[in-house]
Design an enzyme around this catalytic site. Structure first.
Site, PDB file in Angstrom:
ATOM      1  N   ARG A  32      11.738  -5.235   5.179  1.00 29.10           N
ATOM      2  CA  ARG A  32      11.478  -3.828   4.825  1.00 29.10           C
ATOM      3  C   ARG A  32      12.417  -2.866   5.554  1.00 29.10           C
ATOM      4  O   ARG A  32      12.660  -2.998   6.747  1.00 29.10           O
ATOM      5  CB  ARG A  32      10.041  -3.455   5.150  1.00 29.10           C
ATOM      6  CG  ARG A  32       9.788  -1.945   5.001  1.00 29.10           C
ATOM      7  CD  ARG A  32       8.354  -1.555   5.148  1.00 29.10           C
ATOM      8  NE  ARG A  32       7.692  -2.307   6.166  1.00 29.10           N
ATOM      9  CZ  ARG A  32       6.386  -2.547   6.176  1.00 29.10           C
ATOM     10  NH1 ARG A  32       5.633  -2.072   5.225  1.00 29.10           N
ATOM     11  NH2 ARG A  32       5.865  -3.246   7.145  1.00 29.10           N
ATOM     12  N   ARG A  81      11.258  -0.957  10.962  1.00 29.11           N
ATOM     13  CA  ARG A  81      10.127  -0.625  11.830  1.00 29.11           C
ATOM     14  C   ARG A  81      10.070  -1.586  13.003  1.00 29.11           C
ATOM     15  O   ARG A  81      10.375  -2.772  12.855  1.00 29.11           O
ATOM     16  CB  ARG A  81       8.821  -0.728  11.017  1.00 29.11           C
ATOM     17  CG  ARG A  81       8.455   0.574  10.374  1.00 29.11           C
ATOM     18  CD  ARG A  81       7.334   0.459   9.389  1.00 29.11           C
ATOM     19  NE  ARG A  81       6.166  -0.284   9.838  1.00 29.11           N
ATOM     20  CZ  ARG A  81       5.078  -0.445   9.110  1.00 29.11           C
ATOM     21  NH1 ARG A  81       5.004   0.097   7.908  1.00 29.11           N
ATOM     22  NH2 ARG A  81       4.059  -1.141   9.560  1.00 29.11           N
ATOM     23  N   ARG A 128      -9.851   0.792   8.421  1.00 29.44           N
ATOM     24  CA  ARG A 128      -9.335  -0.543   8.711  1.00 29.44           C
ATOM     25  C   ARG A 128     -10.365  -1.416   9.391  1.00 29.44           C
ATOM     26  O   ARG A 128     -10.064  -2.556   9.725  1.00 29.44           O
ATOM     27  CB  ARG A 128      -8.158  -0.391   9.665  1.00 29.44           C
ATOM     28  CG  ARG A 128      -6.841  -0.627   9.012  1.00 29.44           C
ATOM     29  CD  ARG A 128      -5.798  -0.305  10.050  1.00 29.44           C
ATOM     30  NE  ARG A 128      -4.626  -1.079   9.850  1.00 29.44           N
ATOM     31  CZ  ARG A 128      -3.547  -0.634   9.225  1.00 29.44           C
ATOM     32  NH1 ARG A 128      -3.525   0.563   8.711  1.00 29.44           N
ATOM     33  NH2 ARG A 128      -2.512  -1.400   9.111  1.00 29.44           N
ATOM     34  N   ARG A 186      -0.516  -8.996  13.127  1.00 33.03           N
ATOM     35  CA  ARG A 186      -1.132  -7.983  12.236  1.00 33.03           C
ATOM     36  C   ARG A 186      -1.965  -8.674  11.157  1.00 33.03           C
ATOM     37  O   ARG A 186      -3.035  -8.189  10.784  1.00 33.03           O
ATOM     38  CB  ARG A 186      -0.040  -7.104  11.608  1.00 33.03           C
ATOM     39  CG  ARG A 186       0.480  -6.053  12.588  1.00 33.03           C
ATOM     40  CD  ARG A 186       1.871  -5.556  12.244  1.00 33.03           C
ATOM     41  NE  ARG A 186       1.984  -4.946  10.949  1.00 33.03           N
ATOM     42  CZ  ARG A 186       3.139  -4.783  10.296  1.00 33.03           C
ATOM     43  NH1 ARG A 186       4.264  -5.198  10.843  1.00 33.03           N
ATOM     44  NH2 ARG A 186       3.152  -4.213   9.119  1.00 33.03           N
ATOM     45  N   LYS A 221       0.836  -1.214   0.000  1.00 26.67           N
ATOM     46  CA  LYS A 221       0.000   0.000   0.000  1.00 26.67           C
ATOM     47  C   LYS A 221       0.870   1.263   0.000  1.00 26.67           C
ATOM     48  O   LYS A 221       0.615   2.204  -0.742  1.00 26.67           O
ATOM     49  CB  LYS A 221      -0.920   0.038   1.241  1.00 26.67           C
ATOM     50  CG  LYS A 221      -1.814  -1.169   1.400  1.00 26.67           C
ATOM     51  CD  LYS A 221      -2.696  -1.056   2.635  1.00 26.67           C
ATOM     52  CE  LYS A 221      -1.957  -1.095   3.959  1.00 26.67           C
ATOM     53  NZ  LYS A 221      -1.252  -2.363   4.239  1.00 26.67           N
TER      54      LYS A 221
HETATM   55  P1  AP5 Z   1       4.906  -1.574   1.791  1.00 27.14           P
HETATM   56  O1  AP5 Z   1       4.571  -0.733   0.602  1.00 27.14           O
HETATM   57  O2  AP5 Z   1       5.647  -0.946   2.900  1.00 27.14           O
HETATM   58  O3  AP5 Z   1       3.590  -2.335   2.316  1.00 27.14           O
HETATM   59  P2  AP5 Z   1       2.325  -1.798   3.130  1.00 27.14           P
HETATM   60  O4  AP5 Z   1       1.111  -2.426   2.536  1.00 27.14           O
HETATM   61  O5  AP5 Z   1       2.356  -0.311   3.213  1.00 27.14           O
HETATM   62  O6  AP5 Z   1       2.613  -2.494   4.513  1.00 27.14           O
HETATM   63  P3  AP5 Z   1       2.489  -1.935   6.005  1.00 27.14           P
HETATM   64  O7  AP5 Z   1       3.224  -2.911   6.862  1.00 27.14           O
HETATM   65  O8  AP5 Z   1       2.897  -0.493   6.067  1.00 27.14           O
HETATM   66  O9  AP5 Z   1       0.985  -2.074   6.270  1.00 27.14           O
HETATM   67  P4  AP5 Z   1       0.315  -2.137   7.653  1.00 27.14           P
HETATM   68  O10 AP5 Z   1      -1.080  -1.928   7.264  1.00 27.14           O
HETATM   69  O11 AP5 Z   1       0.588  -3.336   8.438  1.00 27.14           O
HETATM   70  O12 AP5 Z   1       1.072  -0.991   8.488  1.00 27.14           O
HETATM   71  P5  AP5 Z   1       0.714   0.544   8.786  1.00 27.14           P
HETATM   72  O13 AP5 Z   1       1.960   1.315   8.836  1.00 27.14           O
HETATM   73  O14 AP5 Z   1      -0.362   1.013   7.900  1.00 27.14           O
HETATM   74  O15 AP5 Z   1       5.731  -2.846   1.221  1.00 27.14           O
HETATM   75  C1  AP5 Z   1       6.232  -3.824   2.105  1.00 27.14           C
HETATM   76  C2  AP5 Z   1       7.591  -4.338   1.611  1.00 27.14           C
HETATM   77  O16 AP5 Z   1       7.407  -5.048   0.387  1.00 27.14           O
HETATM   78  C3  AP5 Z   1       8.624  -3.240   1.313  1.00 27.14           C
HETATM   79  O17 AP5 Z   1       9.890  -3.679   1.689  1.00 27.14           O
HETATM   80  C4  AP5 Z   1       8.527  -3.050  -0.207  1.00 27.14           C
HETATM   81  O18 AP5 Z   1       9.766  -2.622  -0.745  1.00 27.14           O
HETATM   82  C5  AP5 Z   1       8.156  -4.456  -0.665  1.00 27.14           C
HETATM   83  N1  AP5 Z   1       7.280  -4.459  -1.848  1.00 27.14           N
HETATM   84  C6  AP5 Z   1       6.164  -3.697  -2.066  1.00 27.14           C
HETATM   85  N2  AP5 Z   1       5.581  -4.015  -3.236  1.00 27.14           N
HETATM   86  C7  AP5 Z   1       6.340  -5.023  -3.765  1.00 27.14           C
HETATM   87  C8  AP5 Z   1       6.255  -5.800  -4.959  1.00 27.14           C
HETATM   88  N3  AP5 Z   1       5.260  -5.607  -5.864  1.00 27.14           N
HETATM   89  N4  AP5 Z   1       7.196  -6.756  -5.159  1.00 27.14           N
HETATM   90  C9  AP5 Z   1       8.191  -6.972  -4.257  1.00 27.14           C
HETATM   91  N5  AP5 Z   1       8.326  -6.255  -3.116  1.00 27.14           N
HETATM   92  C10 AP5 Z   1       7.413  -5.304  -2.874  1.00 27.14           C
HETATM   93  O19 AP5 Z   1       0.131   0.426  10.266  1.00 27.14           O
HETATM   94  C11 AP5 Z   1       0.971   0.083  11.340  1.00 27.14           C
HETATM   95  C12 AP5 Z   1       0.176   0.014  12.633  1.00 27.14           C
HETATM   96  O20 AP5 Z   1      -0.409   1.299  12.918  1.00 27.14           O
HETATM   97  C13 AP5 Z   1      -1.020  -0.960  12.651  1.00 27.14           C
HETATM   98  O21 AP5 Z   1      -0.606  -2.278  12.949  1.00 27.14           O
HETATM   99  C14 AP5 Z   1      -1.876  -0.334  13.763  1.00 27.14           C
HETATM  100  O22 AP5 Z   1      -1.364  -0.627  15.045  1.00 27.14           O
HETATM  101  C15 AP5 Z   1      -1.706   1.154  13.513  1.00 27.14           C
HETATM  102  N6  AP5 Z   1      -2.717   1.696  12.585  1.00 27.14           N
HETATM  103  C16 AP5 Z   1      -2.471   2.194  11.342  1.00 27.14           C
HETATM  104  N7  AP5 Z   1      -3.614   2.603  10.764  1.00 27.14           N
HETATM  105  C17 AP5 Z   1      -4.604   2.335  11.658  1.00 27.14           C
HETATM  106  C18 AP5 Z   1      -6.003   2.497  11.620  1.00 27.14           C
HETATM  107  N8  AP5 Z   1      -6.643   3.001  10.560  1.00 27.14           N
HETATM  108  N9  AP5 Z   1      -6.723   2.107  12.713  1.00 27.14           N
HETATM  109  C19 AP5 Z   1      -6.101   1.597  13.801  1.00 27.14           C
HETATM  110  N10 AP5 Z   1      -4.782   1.403  13.897  1.00 27.14           N
HETATM  111  C20 AP5 Z   1      -4.035   1.773  12.826  1.00 27.14           C
HETATM  112 MG    MG Z   2       2.624   1.057   4.797  1.00 29.83          MG
END
Ligand code: AP5
Ligand code: MG
Length: 213
Positions: A127, A158, A88, A169, A13
């Site tokens: 990552r 992270r 979410r 997660r 994402k």
């Molecule tokens: P990346 O693009 O970083 O993936 P992502 O989908 O953004 O993954 P996240 O881990 O950021 O999602 P998340 O939802 O768990 O975490 P968030 O920060 O939102 O890509 C991942 C890796 O793959 C990278 O190394 C990239 O280079 C590689 N990659 C990407 N595309 C690729 C491809 N096509 N081929 C090969 N490699 C590829 O949330 C973190 C925490 O915050 C949550 O757990 C929660 O505690 C809190 N939180 C956030 N939002 C909310 C909410 N709305 N409500 C409540 N709590 C929340």
């Molecule tokens: Mg992300």
């Protein structure tokens, strides 16, 4: 143009949001990034957020909604925005509907990035993110490693990218986030983007071609 990215942890994402941000010049709103910025403060709230996030659970809807609402109503977003990681759960999805209709806005495109579960752990554990520009790389798929320089900044890991937290997660995603796929399917705005071994650019090209249609 208002866009929303849905998908499991590590599905890409953030990577796709950044590419689309650059292409269409509309800002990414990542609730994960906004919350991580809050955890940098030494405050009690910062510490509480850190504990919740490092366990893989969700932060309360109230806190997240306040952060998103402030961003969406700011002048940066006057030409649109890209939501990454929000909503979410169903309650956040219906709060977002309320917030948008108050502003006479709607979401035009929801992109669900669908990646097989066996790829997710490697993507998260490998990552690395630049602590200054936010560029996302992966130790398994690129030449960059933790601690390497990226322009002004360095690549860091992270706190929630260890196998145990990633498994939690994924569980929380299946229980709380997957139900909102149907919510957006019913609105007729959902596009499923099948990811896998393909690199990020193929997915970006597909997303751009859907937007341009
Ligand atoms: P990346 O693009 O970083 O993936 P992502 O989908 O953004 O993954 P996240 O881990 O950021 O999602 P998340 O939802 O768990 O975490 P968030 O920060 O939102 O890509 C991942 C890796 O793959 C990278 O190394 C990239 O280079 C590689 N990659 C990407 N595309 C690729 C491809 N096509 N081929 C090969 N490699 C590829 O949330 C973190 C925490 O915050 C949550 O757990 C929660 O505690 C809190 N939180 C956030 N939002 C909310 C909410 N709305 N409500 C409540 N709590 C929340
Ligand atoms: Mg992300």
């Amino acid at each position: 143009m208002n866009i929303l990215f849905l998908g499991a942890p590590g599905s890409g994402k953030g990577t796709q949001s950044k590419n689309i941000e650059k292409k269409f010049n509309i800002p990414q709103i990542s609730t994960g990034d906004l919350l991580r910025a809050e955890t940098a403060s030494e405050s009690k709230m910062g510490q509480e957020l850190k504990n919740i996030m490092s366990s893989g659970k969700f932060v309360s809807d109230d806190i997240v909604l306040k952060l998103v609402s402030k961003k969406i109503t700011s002048s940066d977003c006057k030409n649109g925005f890209i939501l990454d990681g929000f909503p979410r759960n169903l309650s956040q999805a219906s709060s977002l509907d309320g917030l948008l209709s108050d502003q006479n806005l709607s979401i035009e495109y929801v992109f669900l990035i669908d990646v097989p579960a066996d790829l997710i752990i490697k993507r998260c554990v490998g990552r690395i993110t630049c602590n200054t520009c936010g560029k996302i790389e992966n130790e398994y798929f690129s030449d960059y490693r933790e601690g390497d320089k990226c322009g002004e900044g360095v690549f860091v890991k992270r706190a929630d990218d260890n196998e145990e937290t990633v498994s939690n997660r994924l569980k929380v995603y299946a229980e709380q986030t997957e139900p909102i796929i149907q919510f957006y399917e019913d609105k007729g705005v959902l596009h499923r983007i099948i990811g896998g071994e393909d690199g990020p650019q193929r997915l970006t090209d597909e997303i751009i071609s859907i937007i341009k249609k």
